[in-house]
Design an enzyme around this catalytic site. Structure first.
Site, mmCIF file in Angstrom:
data_model
loop_
_atom_site.group_PDB
_atom_site.id
_atom_site.type_symbol
_atom_site.label_atom_id
_atom_site.label_comp_id
_atom_site.label_asym_id
_atom_site.label_seq_id
_atom_site.Cartn_x
_atom_site.Cartn_y
_atom_site.Cartn_z
ATOM 1 N N ASP A 1 6.822 4.957 -21.240
ATOM 2 C CA ASP A 1 6.997 4.781 -22.679
ATOM 3 C C ASP A 1 8.424 4.328 -22.974
ATOM 4 O O ASP A 1 9.252 4.207 -22.071
ATOM 5 C CB ASP A 1 6.624 6.069 -23.418
ATOM 6 N N HIS B 1 0.828 -1.206 0.000
ATOM 7 C CA HIS B 1 0.000 0.000 0.000
ATOM 8 C C HIS B 1 0.866 1.261 0.000
ATOM 9 O O HIS B 1 1.766 1.415 0.805
ATOM 10 C CB HIS B 1 -0.911 -0.013 1.229
ATOM 11 N N HIS C 1 6.152 16.430 -14.800
ATOM 12 C CA HIS C 1 6.983 15.480 -15.545
ATOM 13 C C HIS C 1 8.376 15.422 -14.935
ATOM 14 O O HIS C 1 8.986 14.347 -14.829
ATOM 15 C CB HIS C 1 7.036 15.887 -17.023
ATOM 16 N N ASN D 1 4.195 8.499 -19.285
ATOM 17 C CA ASN D 1 4.825 7.966 -18.081
ATOM 18 C C ASN D 1 3.808 8.062 -16.962
ATOM 19 O O ASN D 1 3.534 9.143 -16.449
ATOM 20 C CB ASN D 1 6.100 8.741 -17.769
ATOM 21 N N TRP E 1 4.437 12.119 -23.121
ATOM 22 C CA TRP E 1 3.987 12.185 -21.718
ATOM 23 C C TRP E 1 3.336 10.872 -21.296
ATOM 24 O O TRP E 1 2.427 10.834 -20.484
ATOM 25 C CB TRP E 1 3.057 13.386 -21.475
#
Length: 178
Positions: free
Chosen positions: A28, A20, A98, A123, A121
């Protein structure tokens, strides 16, 4: 041989090892993976496998309580963002820069799964959650509001079948929500 689900032994290992709150980063093909990261590299060639396929497969076996992605995913790659919202209908979303994904999460993540996708983008950070049905089925437990909302989101997304089913009557769960 395993009957169904994720057949890749390394992806299965990673999912089984998650606790948890830990992060699983699905990225990518171009993501700069730290050398010390526990990386499962699924990339075969451009586009194989793609992010939506990997993420939807993972979502069938992994409980995410939060999906994090760069705000640019929504603003600059709406098709991917829309796909994420379909796959993870029951999960809360959070914007994360990012840069933070590259410089912090990549080093904190329990594991990184690299796809072959060329997806700007692309990820995506999955924060491991728990199954609110399983953890709060015992009598006398008080369910925090966060988990009540999780159950509501799960049921509104019609994804109840992805979670633990007690042999007891379903009233156990609904009784804890009151």
């Amino acid at each position: 041989m395993k009957r169904k689900g994720i057949l890749n032994r390394e992806v299965s290992r990673v999912i089984a090892s998650m606790g948890h709150g830990q992060f699983l980063l699905v990225c990518d093909a171009g993501f700069p993976i730290p050398q010390e990261a526990d990386c499962v590299d699924l990339a075969i060639k451009k586009g194989l496998p793609d992010l939506p396929t990997v993420l939807s497969t993972i979502n069938k076996e992994f409980i995410s309580e939060k999906v994090m992605c760069a705000p640019e995913t929504k603003s600059n790659n709406q098709p991917l963002y829309d796909e994420l919202k379909k796959i993870f209908k029951e999960v809360d979303f959070e914007d994360i820069s990012h840069e933070k994904i590259l410089k912090e999460i990549a080093y904190e993540a329990r594991a990184i799964i690299r796809t072959g996708d060329y997806n700007p983008w692309g990820n995506i950070v999955l924060q491991a959650g728990t199954d609110p049905y399983a953890w709060f089925e015992k009598e006398g437990l008080k369910m925090p509001d966060f988990y009540k909302q999780r159950i509501k989101n799960i049921e509104e997304a019609d994804k109840r079948d992805m979670f633990y089913k007690s042999e007891n009557n379903m009233e156990v769960y609904y009784g804890t929500l009151c």
